[in-house]
Design a protein around this motif. Structure first.
Motif, PDB file in Angstrom:
ATOM      1  N   TYR A 109       0.474  -8.175  -8.924  1.00 50.44           N
ATOM      2  CA  TYR A 109       1.603  -9.182  -9.234  1.00 50.44           C
ATOM      3  C   TYR A 109       2.168  -9.785  -8.130  1.00 50.44           C
ATOM      4  O   TYR A 109       2.308 -11.069  -7.715  1.00 50.44           O
ATOM      5  N   VAL A 110       2.314  -9.088  -6.954  1.00 53.23           N
ATOM      6  CA  VAL A 110       2.869  -9.397  -5.551  1.00 53.23           C
ATOM      7  C   VAL A 110       1.895 -10.348  -4.643  1.00 53.23           C
ATOM      8  O   VAL A 110       2.032 -11.236  -4.349  1.00 53.23           O
ATOM      9  N   THR A 111       0.441  -9.626  -4.740  1.00 51.16           N
ATOM     10  CA  THR A 111      -0.627 -10.247  -3.777  1.00 51.16           C
ATOM     11  C   THR A 111      -0.872 -11.732  -4.708  1.00 51.16           C
ATOM     12  O   THR A 111      -1.228 -12.655  -3.891  1.00 51.16           O
TER      13      THR A 111
ATOM     14  N   SER B 115       7.659  -5.781 -11.520  1.00 55.52           N
ATOM     15  CA  SER B 115       6.684  -5.781 -12.180  1.00 55.52           C
ATOM     16  C   SER B 115       6.354  -4.369 -12.778  1.00 55.52           C
ATOM     17  O   SER B 115       5.946  -4.213 -13.958  1.00 55.52           O
ATOM     18  N   PHE B 116       6.669  -3.176 -12.037  1.00 58.64           N
ATOM     19  CA  PHE B 116       6.412  -2.155 -12.258  1.00 58.64           C
ATOM     20  C   PHE B 116       7.272  -1.516 -13.267  1.00 58.64           C
ATOM     21  O   PHE B 116       6.706  -1.144 -14.434  1.00 58.64           O
ATOM     22  N   LYS B 117       8.302  -2.232 -13.480  1.00 59.67           N
ATOM     23  CA  LYS B 117       9.307  -2.039 -14.809  1.00 59.67           C
ATOM     24  C   LYS B 117       8.743  -2.544 -16.006  1.00 59.67           C
ATOM     25  O   LYS B 117       8.612  -1.959 -17.254  1.00 59.67           O
ATOM     26  N   GLU B 118       8.281  -4.002 -15.848  1.00 55.57           N
ATOM     27  CA  GLU B 118       8.061  -4.633 -16.853  1.00 55.57           C
ATOM     28  C   GLU B 118       6.590  -4.235 -17.370  1.00 55.57           C
ATOM     29  O   GLU B 118       6.558  -4.464 -18.747  1.00 55.57           O
ATOM     30  N   ASN B 119       5.880  -3.548 -16.670  1.00 54.42           N
ATOM     31  CA  ASN B 119       4.292  -3.285 -17.379  1.00 54.42           C
ATOM     32  C   ASN B 119       4.169  -1.506 -17.276  1.00 54.42           C
ATOM     33  O   ASN B 119       3.062  -1.201 -17.267  1.00 54.42           O
ATOM     34  N   PHE B 120       5.553  -0.881 -17.346  1.00 50.60           N
ATOM     35  CA  PHE B 120       5.420   0.562 -17.233  1.00 50.60           C
ATOM     36  C   PHE B 120       4.669   1.120 -18.426  1.00 50.60           C
ATOM     37  O   PHE B 120       3.571   1.766 -18.309  1.00 50.60           O
ATOM     38  N   LYS B 121       4.852   0.693 -19.612  1.00 51.39           N
ATOM     39  CA  LYS B 121       4.346   1.197 -20.816  1.00 51.39           C
ATOM     40  C   LYS B 121       3.023   0.737 -21.059  1.00 51.39           C
ATOM     41  O   LYS B 121       2.114   1.651 -21.052  1.00 51.39           O
TER      42      LYS B 121
ATOM     43  N   THR C 158       0.888  -1.216  -0.081  1.00 53.45           N
ATOM     44  CA  THR C 158      -0.062  -0.074   0.129  1.00 53.45           C
ATOM     45  C   THR C 158       0.793   1.315  -0.043  1.00 53.45           C
ATOM     46  O   THR C 158       0.583   2.228  -0.768  1.00 53.45           O
ATOM     47  N   LEU C 159       1.889   1.229   0.665  1.00 52.58           N
ATOM     48  CA  LEU C 159       2.894   2.313   0.716  1.00 52.58           C
ATOM     49  C   LEU C 159       3.640   2.722  -0.531  1.00 52.58           C
ATOM     50  O   LEU C 159       3.461   3.514  -1.058  1.00 52.58           O
ATOM     51  N   LEU C 160       4.189   1.570  -1.060  1.00 50.33           N
ATOM     52  CA  LEU C 160       4.610   1.651  -2.525  1.00 50.33           C
ATOM     53  C   LEU C 160       3.785   2.079  -3.542  1.00 50.33           C
ATOM     54  O   LEU C 160       3.973   2.874  -4.386  1.00 50.33           O
ATOM     55  N   TRP C 161       2.397   1.479  -3.494  1.00 50.02           N
ATOM     56  CA  TRP C 161       1.483   1.980  -4.389  1.00 50.02           C
ATOM     57  C   TRP C 161       1.150   3.541  -4.319  1.00 50.02           C
ATOM     58  O   TRP C 161       0.799   4.272  -5.380  1.00 50.02           O
ATOM     59  N   ALA C 162       0.930   3.927  -2.959  1.00 45.67           N
ATOM     60  CA  ALA C 162       0.657   5.638  -2.954  1.00 45.67           C
ATOM     61  C   ALA C 162       1.941   6.164  -3.509  1.00 45.67           C
ATOM     62  O   ALA C 162       1.524   7.177  -4.064  1.00 45.67           O
ATOM     63  N   VAL C 163       3.043   5.757  -3.188  1.00 41.23           N
ATOM     64  CA  VAL C 163       4.211   6.788  -3.561  1.00 41.23           C
ATOM     65  C   VAL C 163       4.200   6.655  -4.845  1.00 41.23           C
ATOM     66  O   VAL C 163       4.481   7.812  -5.704  1.00 41.23           O
ATOM     67  N   CYS C 164       4.051   5.592  -5.677  1.00 36.09           N
ATOM     68  CA  CYS C 164       4.296   5.438  -7.097  1.00 36.09           C
ATOM     69  C   CYS C 164       3.000   6.075  -7.929  1.00 36.09           C
ATOM     70  O   CYS C 164       3.072   6.373  -9.061  1.00 36.09           O
TER      71      CYS C 164
ATOM     72  N   VAL D 220       9.487  -5.773  -2.219  1.00 36.36           N
ATOM     73  CA  VAL D 220       9.727  -4.660  -2.699  1.00 36.36           C
ATOM     74  C   VAL D 220      10.310  -4.957  -4.065  1.00 36.36           C
ATOM     75  O   VAL D 220      10.199  -4.290  -5.023  1.00 36.36           O
ATOM     76  N   ARG D 221      11.246  -6.178  -4.055  1.00 37.40           N
ATOM     77  CA  ARG D 221      12.018  -6.460  -5.351  1.00 37.40           C
ATOM     78  C   ARG D 221      10.919  -6.846  -6.615  1.00 37.40           C
ATOM     79  O   ARG D 221      10.819  -6.491  -7.552  1.00 37.40           O
TER      80      ARG D 221
END
Length: 300
Positions: A47-49, A67-73, A25-31, A61-62
C-alpha cells in the motif's frame, strides 16, 4: 552547491525513499511476529510502496498502519492460505525429489510447474488486496489471472524477489531492506499493470466510480468469466463510509422524531382522558346537588 542541499534533488529523494523502504521492512518484520498477521503486514507494505513509486505524498508509518487496520481481516485469511500453500508445495517438492524414483521426479516437476503458478499469484495477491476492495476468492483468482496475462512482467518480479533474497545471503546487511526493497522494486511494474484496470479519477467523481464498481461486481458475479474484477479502490472506501454514516444519521433522526411524536400523542391522550374524567366528575356532582335540592325542597 545550492542544488546539492535541495530536498527535491534526485539524490535526496532517492535517500528518502531508501529510508522509507528500511522503515517498511522494520514494520513488516515486527508485525509478522504473530505469523497470522503476515497477510495484513504484507498488504500494508505494498500500500505504501505503490504510493512511493507514484511520488504521492504520504506518511509512511501512518499509511502502513492505516492499511494494516483496514485489511486486517481479509489480509489475515489470505496470509494464512498463502503460507499453508507455501509449506505444502515446498514439502511435497522436496519429498518427491528425495525419493529418487522416476515417477517421483516427474511428480516433482509437475509440482514445480504448479508452484510457479503459486509464485505468480503470490506476487499479485497482496498488491491487489492493498489497491482494490474485493472478496477473498476474487482477489486470489484475479491475482492468478493478471499474473498469467502479464506473464513476462510477473516473471521479472519473481526474479527481482529471488535476486534480493540471494543478495541477502551474500550481503547480510541487505536484510534491513529485504522485503521493503522487493515490494518497492515490484511496485514499478505493478503501477503500470494496475493502471489498466483503474478508472481515471479526473474523469469520474466518487458517485460514478462507486456506481461503475457496483455494476462491474454484479456483471462479474453473473458471468463468472475471465475478465478482471474491476473494483473500488481503497480511497473510495471513505466515500462509502461517509454515505453509510449519513444514512445512519438520517435513520436515527427519523426514529427520534417518531419517538417524540409518539410521546406527545401519549401525553395528549392522557390529558384528554384527565379532562374527560374531570368533566364527568363535575357533571356527577351537579346531578347529586340537583337531586338533594329536589329532596330537601331547595334548602341546600
Amino acid at each position: 552547491m545550492g542544488s546539492l542541499f535541495n530536498l527535491d534533488n534526485p539524490i535526496w529523494r532517492f535517500m528518502g525513499k531508501l529510508v522509507d523502504v528500511f522503515i517498511l521492512t522494520l514494520l513488516w518484520a515486527v508485525c509478522c511476529i504473530p505469523i497470522i498477521t503476515i497477510g495484513p503486514a504484507s498488504t500494508a507494505v505494498y500500500y505504501v510502496t505503490l504510493k512511493l513509486v507514484r511520488d504521492e505524498e504520504s506518511y509512511t508509518v501512518r499509511s502502513f498502519f492505516k492499511s494494516f487496520k483496514e485489511n486486517f481481516k481479509q489480509g489475515s485469511v489470505i496470509g494464512i492460505i498463502m503460507t499453508l500453500l507455501l509449506v505444502f508445495f515446498l514439502y511435497d517438492i522436496y519429498a518427491y525429489f528425495m525419493m529418487g524414483t522416476q515417477i517421483s521426479r516427474i511428480l516433482g516437476i509437475v509440482f514445480l510447474g504448479i508452484f510457479l503458478l503459486y509464485l505468480i499469484t503470490l506476487v499479485y495477491v497482496y498488491p491487489l488486496q492493498a489497491k482494490f476492495y474485493n472478496k477473498i476468492r476474487f482477489t486470489l483468482r484475479n491475482a492468478l489471472f493478471i499474473g498469467v496475462k502479464h506473464i513476462f512482467r510477473s516473471l521479472a518480479m519473481i526474479i527481482i524477489a529471488i535476486a534480493v533474497i540471494v543478495g541477502c545471503l551474500f550481503f547480510p546487511p541487505l536484510i534491513l531492506l529485504s522485503y521493503g526493497l522487493i515490494a518497492f522494486l515490484q511496485s514499478y511494474f505493478l503501477v503500470v499493470i494496475f493502471d489498466k484496470y483503474i478508472p481515471k479519477e479526473d474523469e469520474a467523481n466518487d458517485d460514478s466510480v462507486v456506481a461503475e464498481a457496483k455494476r462491474e461486481l454484479e456483471a462479474q458475479e453473473a458471468e463468472e468469466g475471465e475478465q478482471v474484477h474491476i473494483v473500488m479502490t481503497q480511497q473510495h472506501r471513505s466515500f462509502q463510509e461517509r454515505c453509510l454514516h449519513q444514512e445512519n444519521l438520517k435513520k436515527k433522526q427519523k426514529a427520534q422524531t417518531r419517538r417524540i411524536i409518539k410521546k406527545k400523542s401519549k401525553n395528549k391522550s392522557k390529558s384528554e382522558a384527565v379532562g374527560e374524567n374531570q368533566l364527568s366528575f363535575f357533571c356527577c356532582n351537579l346531578r347529586i346537588k340537583h337531586y338533594l335540592n329536589h329532596c330537601t325542597g331547595g334548602l341546600l
